[in-house]
Design an enzyme around this catalytic site. Structure first.
Site, PDB file in Angstrom:
ATOM      1  N   GLU A 269     -97.868 -79.154  -9.682  1.00 39.88           N
ATOM      2  CA  GLU A 269     -98.287 -78.677  -8.356  1.00 39.88           C
ATOM      3  C   GLU A 269     -97.714 -77.290  -8.075  1.00 39.88           C
ATOM      4  O   GLU A 269     -98.316 -76.487  -7.353  1.00 39.88           O
ATOM      5  CB  GLU A 269     -97.878 -79.712  -7.295  1.00 39.88           C
ATOM      6  CG  GLU A 269     -98.810 -80.927  -7.368  1.00 39.88           C
ATOM      7  CD  GLU A 269     -98.166 -82.262  -7.038  1.00 39.88           C
ATOM      8  OE1 GLU A 269     -97.074 -82.275  -6.455  1.00 39.88           O
ATOM      9  OE2 GLU A 269     -98.772 -83.296  -7.381  1.00 39.88           O
TER      10      GLU A 269
ATOM     11  N   SER B 162     -99.578 -91.349 -11.941  1.00 41.45           N
ATOM     12  CA  SER B 162    -100.130 -92.630 -11.483  1.00 41.45           C
ATOM     13  C   SER B 162     -99.387 -93.852 -12.031  1.00 41.45           C
ATOM     14  O   SER B 162     -99.980 -94.908 -12.257  1.00 41.45           O
ATOM     15  CB  SER B 162    -101.623 -92.719 -11.806  1.00 41.45           C
ATOM     16  OG  SER B 162    -102.328 -91.708 -11.077  1.00 41.45           O
TER      17      SER B 162
ATOM     18  N   HIS C  46     -93.174 -78.424 -12.186  1.00 47.78           N
ATOM     19  CA  HIS C  46     -94.149 -79.445 -11.796  1.00 47.78           C
ATOM     20  C   HIS C  46     -95.539 -78.819 -11.704  1.00 47.78           C
ATOM     21  O   HIS C  46     -95.691 -77.679 -11.271  1.00 47.78           O
ATOM     22  CB  HIS C  46     -93.752 -80.080 -10.459  1.00 47.78           C
ATOM     23  CG  HIS C  46     -94.550 -81.316 -10.169  1.00 47.78           C
ATOM     24  ND1 HIS C  46     -95.838 -81.268  -9.707  1.00 47.78           N
ATOM     25  CD2 HIS C  46     -94.253 -82.630 -10.326  1.00 47.78           C
ATOM     26  CE1 HIS C  46     -96.301 -82.504  -9.578  1.00 47.78           C
ATOM     27  NE2 HIS C  46     -95.356 -83.356  -9.947  1.00 47.78           N
TER      28      HIS C  46
ATOM     29  N   LYS D  53     -92.325 -85.621  -3.085  1.00 44.85           N
ATOM     30  CA  LYS D  53     -93.209 -84.481  -2.779  1.00 44.85           C
ATOM     31  C   LYS D  53     -93.087 -84.112  -1.294  1.00 44.85           C
ATOM     32  O   LYS D  53     -92.011 -84.182  -0.724  1.00 44.85           O
ATOM     33  CB  LYS D  53     -94.635 -84.790  -3.222  1.00 44.85           C
ATOM     34  CG  LYS D  53     -94.694 -85.210  -4.705  1.00 44.85           C
ATOM     35  CD  LYS D  53     -96.071 -85.274  -5.273  1.00 44.85           C
ATOM     36  CE  LYS D  53     -95.993 -85.650  -6.755  1.00 44.85           C
ATOM     37  NZ  LYS D  53     -97.272 -85.669  -7.425  1.00 44.85           N
TER      38      LYS D  53
ATOM     39  N   GLY E 279    -101.578 -88.387  -9.214  1.00 44.36           N
ATOM     40  CA  GLY E 279    -102.136 -88.708  -7.898  1.00 44.36           C
ATOM     41  C   GLY E 279    -103.596 -89.121  -7.935  1.00 44.36           C
ATOM     42  O   GLY E 279    -104.256 -89.174  -6.895  1.00 44.36           O
TER      43      GLY E 279
ATOM     44  N   GLU F  22     -96.351 -84.930 -17.775  1.00 44.55           N
ATOM     45  CA  GLU F  22     -97.236 -85.359 -16.703  1.00 44.55           C
ATOM     46  C   GLU F  22     -98.619 -84.725 -16.901  1.00 44.55           C
ATOM     47  O   GLU F  22     -98.834 -83.566 -16.501  1.00 44.55           O
ATOM     48  CB  GLU F  22     -96.680 -84.920 -15.350  1.00 44.55           C
ATOM     49  CG  GLU F  22     -95.287 -85.452 -15.055  1.00 44.55           C
ATOM     50  CD  GLU F  22     -95.018 -85.465 -13.568  1.00 44.55           C
ATOM     51  OE1 GLU F  22     -94.678 -86.531 -13.061  1.00 44.55           O
ATOM     52  OE2 GLU F  22     -95.169 -84.424 -12.901  1.00 44.55           O
TER      53      GLU F  22
ATOM     54  N   ASN G 186     -90.359 -88.750  -7.114  1.00 39.01           N
ATOM     55  CA  ASN G 186     -90.649 -87.454  -6.509  1.00 39.01           C
ATOM     56  C   ASN G 186     -91.439 -87.695  -5.219  1.00 39.01           C
ATOM     57  O   ASN G 186     -92.626 -88.034  -5.265  1.00 39.01           O
ATOM     58  CB  ASN G 186     -91.463 -86.611  -7.507  1.00 39.01           C
ATOM     59  CG  ASN G 186     -91.836 -85.261  -6.942  1.00 39.01           C
ATOM     60  OD1 ASN G 186     -91.405 -84.884  -5.840  1.00 39.01           O
ATOM     61  ND2 ASN G 186     -92.636 -84.509  -7.684  1.00 39.01           N
TER      62      ASN G 186
HETATM   63  O1  LIG Z   1     -93.871 -86.028  -9.976  1.00 40.25           O
HETATM   64  C1  LIG Z   1     -94.600 -87.001 -10.023  1.00 40.25           C
HETATM   65  C2  LIG Z   1     -95.942 -86.909 -10.514  1.00 40.25           C
HETATM   66  O2  LIG Z   1     -96.586 -85.784 -10.041  1.00 40.25           O
HETATM   67  C3  LIG Z   1     -96.750 -88.171 -10.452  1.00 40.25           C
HETATM   68  O3  LIG Z   1     -97.307 -88.386  -9.191  1.00 40.25           O
HETATM   69  P1  LIG Z   1     -98.131 -89.746  -8.964  1.00 40.25           P
HETATM   70  O4  LIG Z   1     -97.238 -90.861  -9.423  1.00 40.25           O
HETATM   71  O5  LIG Z   1     -98.392 -89.796  -7.492  1.00 40.25           O
HETATM   72  O6  LIG Z   1     -99.358 -89.637  -9.788  1.00 40.25           O
END
Ligand SMILES: O=C[C@H](O)COP(=O)(O)O
Length: 302
Positions: free
Chosen positions: A144, A258, A142, A60, A218, A212, A58
């Site tokens: 976010e 993460s 998600h 983002k 993150g 998640e 992802n």
């Molecule tokens: O969609 C992916 C997740 O939000 C994980 O993000 P991350 O690997 O940067 O923690």
């Protein structure tokens, strides 16, 4: 050798270690062949098509034309294990560019989609438009979008139902906030979010659940393999009790939060972790390839 079973006779959930008898390490991805002596739970490693390891990247709201061109080139030249479904999810503005320049080995996902047919919905992207440019998946729910944009279960459910009915696969995200975990509400939160999907999906065939934990996204604070496994098992058990054994067994439950090239192997060994949804580390082609290839750790563990 005489019969093939798909569940462990010692445990109510599917795809679990058998706590009885002999430490059978994995029922994931495997059918269990019982020996003629009826010793239970000797796993035969045979990855079912429906249980294929799944790794999504992802991206983002990251990237520029230049950085994404390089990332695509790195992905196109990466050596990826063949028995993994690999998907990347670029920002909308680069979706078409990535879709047309990326190898067929990797599918493309959107990060969001509208709840119905396109039309007068300023700023939205329709499922029809996504299909038009070769997109096969969409990430919905998600954290976010739940916690920053304010999407609720009902709205997310509408999107999921429409996308699935129109033939897109859905990466359905669930996960608890830190305060919810600390209050002992992790399972309740996850079950409620899964139920919201379950209430509307026409079929589970094209759904991948992404667990998640919000506190791990993150932050560099990855869930321990045991923490992730515990929730994955609970969600699978919820599917078994509320949908069917077949759906519980076949639906892939992937972990996100993460994940990186160093921690993916230990996570992948957990038998109910069927892959990953990767954020930050998916922006680096070689590291993302390492995460995709962590399926080998899973096969060894099995
Ligand atoms: O969609 C992916 C997740 O939000 C994980 O993000 P991350 O690997 O940067 O923690």
């Amino acid at each position: 050798m005489e019969m093939v079973a798909t569940s462990c006779p010692h445990f109510s959930g599917l795809r679990r270690s058998c706590p009885a008898v002999h430490n059978a390490p994995s029922h994931s991805f495997a059918q269990l062949r019982l020996s003629s002596s009826r010793k239970p739970c000797r796993p035969v490693v045979a990855m079912a098509a429906s249980g294929k390891f799944f790794v999504g990247g992802n991206w983002k709201c990251n990237g520029t034309k230049d950085s994404i061109t390089k990332l695509v080139a790195d992905l196109n030249s990466a050596k990826l294990e063949s028995d993994v479904d690999v998907v990347v999810s670029p920002p909308f503005v680069y979706l078409d560019m990535v879709s047309s320049s990326l190898t067929d080995r990797i599918e493309v996902s959107a990060q969001n989609s509208w709840i119905g047919k396109g039309g007068a919905f300023t700023g939205e992207i329709s499922v029809e438009q996504l299909k038009d440019i070769g997109c096969k998946w969409v990430i919905l729910g998600h954290s976010e979008r739940r916690h920053i944009i304010g999407e609720d279960d009902q709205f997310i459910g509408k999107k999921a139902a429409y996308a699935l009915n129109e033939g897109l696969g859905v990466i359905a995200c669930i996960g608890e906030l830190l305060e919810e975990r600390e209050a002992g509400k992790t399972f309740d939160v996850c079950f409620q979010q899964v139920k919201a999907f379950a209430d509307v999906v026409p079929s589970w065939d094209n759904v991948v659940i992404a667990y998640e934990p919000v506190w791990a996204i993150g932050t560099g604070k990855v869930a321990t393999p045991q923490q992730a496994q515990e929730v994955h098992v609970a969600v699978r058990d919820w599917l078994k009790k509320n949908i069917s054994e077949e759906v519980a067994s076949k639906t892939r439950i992937i972990y996100g939060g993460s994940v990186n090239g160093s921690n993916c192997g230990e996570l992948a060994k957990q038998e109910d972790i069927d892959g990953f949804l990767v954020g930050g580390a998916s922006l680096k082609g070689p590291e993302f390839a390492t995460i995709v290839n962590s399926v080998t750790a899973k096969k060894v563990a099995a």
